[in-house]
Design a protein around this motif. Structure first.
Motif, PDB file in Angstrom:
ATOM      1  N   ASN A  14      32.560  35.472  55.310  1.00 33.28           N
ATOM      2  CA  ASN A  14      32.482  35.279  56.759  1.00 33.28           C
ATOM      3  C   ASN A  14      31.853  36.438  57.517  1.00 33.28           C
ATOM      4  N   GLN A  21      41.358  33.914  59.225  1.00 33.44           N
ATOM      5  CA  GLN A  21      41.141  33.586  57.815  1.00 33.44           C
ATOM      6  C   GLN A  21      42.441  33.516  57.014  1.00 33.44           C
ATOM      7  N   ARG A  26      43.042  27.761  56.119  1.00 37.20           N
ATOM      8  CA  ARG A  26      41.870  28.535  55.678  1.00 37.20           C
ATOM      9  C   ARG A  26      42.086  29.174  54.304  1.00 37.20           C
TER      10      ARG A  26
END
Length: 134
Positions: A14, A21, A26
């Protein structure tokens, strides 16, 4: 429990690591899991020997074509030896608060806090801070 391999893979995937996250939905991100499968996490005896006085880390990335990228951090950002810049603090604040309160409110609170020395009544600022919770 915090996983260093997940954290590094999420950051590589990312471009940076944020609390978003680590949200439940996620944690199974296929892109992050694919990177994790290619990772080896090993202990560096020199870094371990320097702990706890130093909290360093080394990252080595070997590409398929043979190129190697390496970075070493002796002192993490935000510590006495490597203080964060105002911009970095702002970015971290917005990254932590925006998911909870929305970006506009987070930016407004940040602006108020950056000028808190000019406030005649901090009760509004304190109330806004109390409202920040997951």
């Amino acid at each position: 429990m915090l996983s260093i391999t997940f954290s590094v893979a999420a950051a590589l995937s990312n471009g940076r690591l944020t609390l978003v996250q680590f949200e439940q939905d996620r944690l199974a991100d296929p892109a992050v899991l694919a990177i994790m499968e290619k990772m080896d996490c090993v202990v560096d005896p020199d870094i371990t020997a320097a702990w706890p006085a130093k909290r360093g880390a080394r990252l080595v990335v070997r590409m398929r074509d043979g190129r190697i990228f390496e970075d070493f951090v002796r002192d993490p950002s935000g510590g006495d030896e490597a203080p964060m810049s105002s911009d970095a603090i702002d970015l971290k604040f917005l990254g932590l608060v925006s998911p909870l309160r929305g970006e506009a409110e987070a930016r407004g609170l940040l602006a108020r806090l950056r000028n808190i020395d000019e406030s005649t009544d901090c009760s509004v600022d304190i109330a806004m801070l109390r409202g920040i919770s997951a």
